[in-house]
Structures are given as C-alpha cells and as structure tokens.
Design a protein around this motif. Structure first.
Motif, PDB file in Angstrom:
ATOM      1  N   ASP A   1       0.533   6.124 -18.972  1.00 37.61           N
ATOM      2  CA  ASP A   1      -0.194   5.118 -19.967  1.00 37.61           C
ATOM      3  C   ASP A   1       0.911   4.163 -20.538  1.00 37.61           C
ATOM      4  N   ARG A   2       2.237   4.417 -19.981  1.00 34.79           N
ATOM      5  CA  ARG A   2       3.177   3.384 -20.317  1.00 34.79           C
ATOM      6  C   ARG A   2       3.232   1.972 -19.333  1.00 34.79           C
ATOM      7  N   TYR A   3       2.421   2.395 -18.442  1.00 33.49           N
ATOM      8  CA  TYR A   3       2.273   1.415 -17.513  1.00 33.49           C
ATOM      9  C   TYR A   3       0.918   0.649 -17.092  1.00 33.49           C
ATOM     10  N   ILE A   4      -0.011   1.840 -17.240  1.00 37.93           N
ATOM     11  CA  ILE A   4      -1.469   1.632 -16.897  1.00 37.93           C
ATOM     12  C   ILE A   4      -2.200   1.029 -18.397  1.00 37.93           C
ATOM     13  N   ASP A   5      -2.926  -0.074 -18.410  1.00 39.89           N
ATOM     14  CA  ASP A   5      -3.748  -0.524 -19.548  1.00 39.89           C
ATOM     15  C   ASP A   5      -4.953  -0.012 -19.874  1.00 39.89           C
ATOM     16  N   LEU A   6      -5.672   0.059 -18.616  1.00 39.16           N
ATOM     17  CA  LEU A   6      -7.143   0.441 -18.743  1.00 39.16           C
ATOM     18  C   LEU A   6      -7.651   1.154 -17.491  1.00 39.16           C
ATOM     19  N   VAL A   7      -8.430   2.041 -17.771  1.00 36.86           N
ATOM     20  CA  VAL A   7      -8.992   2.899 -16.764  1.00 36.86           C
ATOM     21  C   VAL A   7     -10.494   2.653 -16.415  1.00 36.86           C
TER      22      VAL A   7
ATOM     23  N   MET B   1       1.042  -1.152   0.077  1.00 36.17           N
ATOM     24  CA  MET B   1       0.115   0.193   0.023  1.00 36.17           C
ATOM     25  C   MET B   1       0.948   1.259  -0.043  1.00 36.17           C
ATOM     26  N   SER B   2       0.334   2.237  -0.574  1.00 32.62           N
ATOM     27  CA  SER B   2       1.183   3.385  -0.958  1.00 32.62           C
ATOM     28  C   SER B   2       0.964   4.225   0.232  1.00 32.62           C
ATOM     29  N   ASP B   3       1.755   5.262   0.324  1.00 31.77           N
ATOM     30  CA  ASP B   3       1.732   6.398   1.531  1.00 31.77           C
ATOM     31  C   ASP B   3       0.580   7.309   0.972  1.00 31.77           C
ATOM     32  N   PRO B   4      -0.352   7.545   1.867  1.00 30.12           N
ATOM     33  CA  PRO B   4      -1.557   8.202   1.632  1.00 30.12           C
ATOM     34  C   PRO B   4      -1.183   9.837   1.548  1.00 30.12           C
ATOM     35  N   SER B   5      -0.140   9.996   2.093  1.00 29.79           N
ATOM     36  CA  SER B   5       0.092  11.408   1.994  1.00 29.79           C
ATOM     37  C   SER B   5       1.163  12.000   0.788  1.00 29.79           C
ATOM     38  N   SER B   6       1.465  11.101   0.049  1.00 27.84           N
ATOM     39  CA  SER B   6       2.456  11.305  -1.027  1.00 27.84           C
ATOM     40  C   SER B   6       1.370  11.852  -2.044  1.00 27.84           C
ATOM     41  N   SER B   7       1.890  12.851  -3.087  1.00 27.81           N
ATOM     42  CA  SER B   7       0.926  13.304  -4.234  1.00 27.81           C
ATOM     43  C   SER B   7       1.761  13.816  -5.231  1.00 27.81           C
ATOM     44  N   SER B   8       2.997  13.418  -5.259  1.00 33.87           N
ATOM     45  CA  SER B   8       3.544  13.982  -6.600  1.00 33.87           C
ATOM     46  C   SER B   8       3.657  13.088  -7.704  1.00 33.87           C
ATOM     47  N   SER B   9       3.935  13.459  -8.845  1.00 30.35           N
ATOM     48  CA  SER B   9       3.661  12.576 -10.061  1.00 30.35           C
ATOM     49  C   SER B   9       4.931  11.383  -9.867  1.00 30.35           C
ATOM     50  N   SER B  10       5.977  11.804  -9.393  1.00 34.45           N
ATOM     51  CA  SER B  10       6.991  10.582  -9.396  1.00 34.45           C
ATOM     52  C   SER B  10       6.198   9.283  -8.559  1.00 34.45           C
ATOM     53  N   SER B  11       5.291   9.958  -7.450  1.00 30.75           N
ATOM     54  CA  SER B  11       4.736   8.796  -6.711  1.00 30.75           C
ATOM     55  C   SER B  11       3.846   8.078  -7.448  1.00 30.75           C
ATOM     56  N   ALA B  12       3.125   8.708  -8.406  1.00 29.54           N
ATOM     57  CA  ALA B  12       2.176   7.922  -9.297  1.00 29.54           C
ATOM     58  C   ALA B  12       2.929   7.062 -10.203  1.00 29.54           C
TER      59      ALA B  12
ATOM     60  N   ILE C   1       3.941   4.191  -8.261  1.00 32.04           N
ATOM     61  CA  ILE C   1       2.914   3.141  -7.883  1.00 32.04           C
ATOM     62  C   ILE C   1       2.663   2.314  -9.367  1.00 32.04           C
ATOM     63  N   ALA C   2       2.656   3.086 -10.365  1.00 31.11           N
ATOM     64  CA  ALA C   2       2.279   2.379 -11.818  1.00 31.11           C
ATOM     65  C   ALA C   2       3.221   1.300 -12.064  1.00 31.11           C
ATOM     66  N   ILE C   3       4.471   1.550 -11.872  1.00 31.71           N
ATOM     67  CA  ILE C   3       5.702   0.746 -11.983  1.00 31.71           C
ATOM     68  C   ILE C   3       5.651  -0.600 -11.310  1.00 31.71           C
ATOM     69  N   ALA C   4       5.277  -0.385 -10.204  1.00 30.97           N
ATOM     70  CA  ALA C   4       5.485  -1.507  -9.053  1.00 30.97           C
ATOM     71  C   ALA C   4       4.072  -2.381  -9.465  1.00 30.97           C
ATOM     72  N   ALA C   5       2.876  -1.591  -9.809  1.00 29.76           N
ATOM     73  CA  ALA C   5       1.895  -2.480 -10.289  1.00 29.76           C
ATOM     74  C   ALA C   5       2.222  -3.296 -11.600  1.00 29.76           C
ATOM     75  N   ARG C   6       2.920  -2.588 -12.655  1.00 31.33           N
ATOM     76  CA  ARG C   6       3.293  -3.378 -13.970  1.00 31.33           C
ATOM     77  C   ARG C   6       4.306  -4.552 -13.484  1.00 31.33           C
TER      78      ARG C   6
END
Lengths: 449, 449
Positions: free
Chosen positions: A200-206, A1-12, A15-20
């Motif tokens: 979009d490099r890591y996420i396939d469907l919204v 689970m990711s840190d709820p307080s983080s908000s930067s795009s590098s955090s996004a 998260i996306a790379i970890a999911a991939r």
C-alpha cells in the motif's frame, strides 16, 4: 516484465517500487507522449498477431485439458473471428478519448498575486487483478497510459502464456517511446496476490476484474482502496400505476438479455394491486423464456401452477442467480419496495415501472443504488451505453467513483498554488492583522503547469 | 443516543443499523429541513450553555487529576472566552454554505425520450472518531446534516461528559424537526472502536480526527474507506534561483507558525549552489526562533557551530517532529528534491522557493503531493484558507478527496435515468439492429428528482 517464476514478497515489493518510480518519472513527460505510446503498442501487437495466437493456443489447450468450464475456455480465446482486431481497435478508441488529466476544476485568487488551482492528475499506480480474459492486459494498459497511471497486471494462470506475451510486447513498444517500460508490468501466475496487496505504500488503487469470490477476497485483504463490485443483485419494481407493455418489456429484458451480467435483474417486486392484472402477463412472458420464478406466497397464489413456479426462501432475495431464475415478492407500496431493495440489493442498478411522478421521485431519492432507473431496463448500466467512451469498471462503492466508471475514475486531483508577490506569500500576510483573503473565483481554463 | 455502558458488537451493529435507517429515511425529506435542523440545534445549544459548561468542568477536573498533557486539557476546555460562541457560530456558518447535494454533474440523452443524469448525493453513514476536542461533536453534526449524511460520533473518554451532553442536546433538537433523531448518534467511551469498524455493511466512510497513532490503527483495522491523513511530513525546497527574502519568509513561517500542525514544515532541502549565500541567512533566522537544525554533512559544514546545529540521521527525513526541529539536506537539482520528497514525505504539502518557470513546472507536475506550492508557506494548506467555506479534514489519500476537503468531500453521486417513451426503454431499442444511441449532451441544471 517481471520474472514469472518469482513469488516472494520482496519480488512483489520491487515490482511495486518499479511501478511507482515509472509513474513518478512519467509525470514530467508531455501528455502527447501517452498517445504516441498507444500508437506504438497498437502497431507492435498488430505485427505480432500470429505469435500471440500461438501463445493463446497453448493456454487454450491447457484449459481444454484442465477442469475449466466451457465459458471460461471461450473467454480465453483470442482467435475467434474479429476478436483480435477488436482488441486492437480498443487501443485506438481509448487514444481518441479526451485526456482526463490537467483539467482545472476549481480556481481561486486567495489574495493579489496568490493563485490556487485544483487540477486533475492520475491516481498513481494501479493493480489490476483479472481472471481468464487475456485481452484485459491490452485494455487496461491503454486506459492506464491514456490517464497517466502506471499499472501492474496480475492475471490468472489460465491466461499465462497469452498475457505474458502481450505484456512483453507492450513493454517492447514502450521502449521505443519515452514512457518508462515499467509503466505497465505483468506479474505472472506464481507471485502471490497477497504480497502485492500488501504494497500500500506504492500502489494506490486495486481494480479486480472477475467473479464475486475474487473481488470479496481482495476487499478483505488489503488497505489499498478497491474499485469494483462484488455482486450485482438488481431489482425491477412494478408500481401500482405501471403500464403493462412497459412492465413486460423492462422485466423480460432485464432478466434474460444476458443473465451472467452484473446488471441483470435477480429480483422482481410487484405492487399488491397488480396480482390479477399485470403480474400474470409478466409471469407468462418470463416462463415463455424458461425463467424459474421463486415466488413469495402472494405472488405464487396469483398464478396457475407450473413447473417453473416455486416458493421462495428469504435467502433468494439476497442471491445473484446469474441464470434463468428470478426471486419474486409482493409489496404494498413504493416505499416498501425501496426499503426491501436498500436492505437486500447490492446497490448496483434498480428500475421502477411507473407512471406516477411521486413514485419516480421517491425512487430516485430514496434508493441507495448507483443507478436508479425509471421505465428502463437494468441492462443500460454500462459505461459505453452511458456515452462515457469506455468502461473502466462498475463500482458499487460509495466513495471516489460509483456506477459505470469512465476514464475520469482513474484520476484524482492536486492543488497547485503560486505566489507572484515580492517575497512570496505567507499566511501572516492575511491573518492576525495582515490583509484579508479575497477568495475571488478565477476562470478554470488551462492549469498553471 | 446510545447507552454509554454498552460495549458489545451487537450494540455497535444496532447503532450502525439505526444510522443507516435514519440516513435512508432522511433522503425523502425536502432539503430545507436540513437547515431547519441546524437552526434548531444552534438554539438548543445556546439555551443549554450553562449545563454544557458544568459537564465540561467534570471532564476538565478528571483530566487535571489524570495524566493528560496540558495541551490536551486545554483542548477539552469549552469555557475559554469566546470558545462556546465560536462553536455556535460554526453551525450558522455551515448552514450558510451552498448545499453540496442535488447537483447535476453530467447529463446525456441516450436516445429520444431517454435521459440520464449524474446527480451528487450524500455518501451515507459517516463514522467520526475523535480524541479530546468535544466541539467536534457539534462541528461534525453540522457538516453531516448540511450534506445529508448520517453520523456516528465516537469520542475519547477524556471528553465523555461534554460530548455525551452535546450529543443528547443535538438529538433533542432533531426531535423537533423531521430529521430522524438517530441521524446523529454519539457512542461513549466503552463501546469498542473495533466493533464499529467492522460495520462495513452499514457505514460508508470513517473520518479519524486525531493523532497519527489513532489514524494508523484505524487504517489497519477496517474495510470501510478512511478519509484523513496519518502524517504531515511537509518540505520546503530552496531552488538555485530562489530569492533570499522569499526563502527566509517561507521557510520560517512554514516551520514556526504552528509547529503542531500537520501542514508545518519538517524538512528543508537546499540547492547546493546556495550553501554560502542563502542557506546561512535562512539558518540564522531559524536559530533565532530556537529551531534545532538536523543537518546532513554538506549543510552542516556550511554553518558556524551552534548548540542548535546537529548532524541528521536518515530517519530524520521520515520524521514528523511537530516541534522546533527541522531536518536539512542539500540536493543537486530540483529533480533530486522531487525524488527525495516523493520517497520520504507524506504527500501532504510541499513548497518550492524559486524564480525559474522550469523548476515550477517540474515541481507541480513531478511532485506526488496533495498541495504543490510555489513561493508560499506550507501553512496555507487549509480548507478555510482555500475558500472552501469549511474544512471537513485534510486527506493524503489518492482516491475520492485529496488535500483540504470541503463539504463536497462528503458527497458522491448516483445516476438517475428516465424513459418517457411509450413502452419504456430497453437496450434492444438501440443495439442488435435497433436504433442508435444519440449520446447528446443535455444541460446540467436541476436534477430530474
């Protein structure tokens, strides 16, 4: 689970790379591990029920003190009798569904010793964005795991405490299995949706799960394919040959059964020959249910005056009322009805009441809607009612999946090809003076791998 | 056909609306009309061959005077021996394919007298954007008509005269049938692509046919789903158990057969155990074909020096060379090879050379690519080679269609439901104390309409 307080795009991005990476690693696991993971999640959530209800109470209290509508507060509530158990049962129901991956949908021998198969496989990484209902976390985690997709869940701030804990419990349960813990991640309130939508490099469907505004804003701001529907502007058309009983039953249920649903009727079209026969009966039945009828001049003139009968504007025929209001219009033919719907509706679900085979055929072929019904309530448009076993969502898109979407809406396919020939296979074996492709159909049984 | 000189967005909108209306009107035509339209187009183009070649000569002359590359000029040329005839034969070949619409893929009885079918149907309106090849107009018109989709064709200015005339002849031929003339429209050079890409209300699918830059810029600027691939960064991996003959044949053809193709190999991965055995043999075979090898330190050190052997940079493993260059890297295992490809490739086509069943299984399951091959040249990735009958394109997307796409990539489905019960069907018949859904599977034969 990711840190709820983080908000930067590098955090996004991380998260996306970890999911991939979790998705990629999971592809080598035996498929039975997915059901083991579902069992583990169910028992973890079962034993942590009281903790979840404590977290849920925090969200409920915050919601009551805030400006949330009563219906939104009620959607948050996991403590209603039977609610938690039905969430748990949902996991077992998904586990019991057939596995949608590893199905061979096409198989050919290209030449002796050279076999091609098209095999269903997960789409990859799903991003699910939802509003109040915290049980979406559990529901989507189950669907994602069963279909082999990794999922990133982004809830609204209303459900922060509940969704965060549910997600944490899911990760704990996954850690006891060989499914990677990052397979299901929850992103809490402060992370920007927009930075996730840029991955979009890591996420396939919204998959947006919420109201129109949410869905439209997502569709407008990502290159990632979006599966969902923004509006449900559904119509019923009463054709010249309609039977009165059918017209009344279908129109009344389509309008009043659950007015906030996307498959509720918002528009009623009536053949001009019925103005003094069926139309007044249908109108009385609707008025009895306190439905306001916004009528065009012809349908208005046919009724005795009432507070619930008012003139319509053109805009009413593009409106999803989501409440006790129906836009009414008179048409001269089934083809005029089809044209009206094709240009005003949201291509979701539309029903004709008719006894004419010719009208039925024109309806089903001419209407550009996901669900084309004959003498049936628009409320049938639902994955469970269709017997799909579950409903991932309802799509008004024209690619990938349309209408109520079951688990097979979360899969795509890949081609696998294997040469068993000495020296392998090259196209020169079949072209430019080589041999010929045989293109023999093969049985579509088990995948080669 | 639209006015080539118009360029405003209102013109793009009116073209898109005309396409949508033509699509909607065409849905009521008997499917046999589509084949009649194809026959009419073929004979109209047959009789107008000399006119088309005159128009084509204008484009060729302009191209020769301009700054177009020789290969672009050659793509324009319809006067090469057999070229025109093969374009015409393409129409007949498409006409001979099975109709992809009207196929029932799911059918259930929800309750007695209440039947549901999922039936394939056209996607709707296609926007095809292409560069030099003017025969795309004819090819796409045939595919669109066969599958029941309306098409808007937007060519480059290089093919202006040829494409405009071909499109005009197609409309003339359609006017002799009951397929609406606006079913296939051609938009000439001045109309902005961007204003067409904004017509997501009327256009359902964009298909770019051209180089990377075209595809990427389209993907970045529309909400309409895009089907295609921007890059073809394909790899071959030579596994520990590879046979030398297979390795040489597969690598050499994958690289040199047609270097400008999207399914040509750009990267070679080699198991570290093969550095002094198979790798030098493969390298010699490639050098013999004048291929430059951009090598990592380990693969470089294993070879005798040559002008064609140079060190690689990290960027080389993300590069689509489209020419006689190959990036080479040594890996320690099949799983390292899979990880490299999943994070560097374009998920198009990748081939392993191996005799190990375990490696084959890891490859086919772990690789997130549209085409996962074993002991076969990457050049097999093609709709015609797959026996799909035609190729609409190759998709590296993860939704709707993936890999080589045949006619069935141009269809979606709709649900048709019919109640034969007295009084029609409402969900109250089955829920809240009504009866139960039966959800019996029905035979998936003819569609109900």
């Amino acid at each position: 689970m990711s840190d709820p307080s983080s908000s930067s795009s590098s955090s996004a991005e991380s998260i996306a790379i970890a999911a991939r990476r979790a998705f990629e690693a999971s592809q080598l696991l035996p498929i039975t591990e997915r059901d083991r993971a579902l069992t583990a999640i169910r028992s973890r959530l079962e034993s942590a029920k009281s903790d979840v209800l404590v977290a849920n109470k925090k969200d409920m209290d915050a919601a009551r003190n805030g400006e949330l509508s009563k219906s939104l507060v009620s959607r948050l509530d996991l403590s209603r009798p039977g609610k938690y158990e039905s969430m748990l049962q949902g996991i077992s129901d998904v586990a019991a569904l057939p596995v949608p991956t590893g199905i061979v949908t096409f198989a050919k021998e290209l030449g002796p010793g050279l076999e091609l198969q098209r095999v269903t496989c997960p789409v990859g990484v799903l991003l699910v964005i939802f509003e109040a209902r915290p049980e979406v976390v559990v529901n989507i985690a189950a669907l994602a795991i069963k279909s082999g997709n990794a999922a990133i869940l982004k809830g609204g701030k209303e459900s922060l405490h509940t969704a965060t804990l549910l997600s944490h419990l899911i990760s704990e349960a996954l850690a006891t299995t060989s499914v990677p813990p990052a397979f299901v991640q929850s992103v809490a309130t402060r992370s920007e949706i927009s930075s996730l939508l840029a991955q979009d490099r890591y996420i396939d469907l919204v998959m947006p799960r919420g109201g129109n505004e949410l869905v439209r804003s997502i569709q407008n701001s990502t290159r990632i394919p979006v599966m969902g529907h923004a509006d449900g502007i559904c119509a019923v058309y009463i054709d010249e040959s309609a039977q009165e009983e059918t017209a009344v039953r279908v129109v009344v249920e389509s309008k009043i059964d659950y007015m906030a649903a996307c498959n509720a009727a918002e528009t009623l079209l009536i053949h001009q020959s019925l103005l003094s026969t069926i139309w007044p009966k249908v109108a009385s039945a609707l008025i009895e249910q306190s439905v306001t009828l916004k009528c065009d001049p012809a349908s208005l003139a046919a009724l005795s005056p009432s507070d619930l009968i008012v003139p319509s504007s053109e805009q009413d025929y593009y409106t999803e009322f989501l409440g006790p209001t129906l836009a009414v219009k008179v048409v001269a033919s089934v083809s005029e009805a089809i044209k009206h719907i094709n240009s005003h509706s949201s291509h979701h679900t539309d029903s004709i009441v008719t006894e004419s085979e010719e009208s039925m055929s024109a309806w089903c072929r001419g209407l550009d809607s996901a669900n084309c019904y004959i003498n049936a309530s628009t409320r049938f448009a639902d994955g469970t009612r269709y017997g799909l076993g579950t409903e991932v969502g309802i799509s008004t898109g024209k690619t990938h999946a349309r209408g109520p979407v079951g688990l097979d809406g979360l899969v795509i396919y890949k081609y696998m090809m294997r040469s068993k020939k000495q020296g392998g296979s090259v196209i020169a074996d079949y072209e430019k003076g080589g041999g010929k492709y045989t293109h023999q159909d093969l049985p579509t049984q088990a995948p080669m791998f």
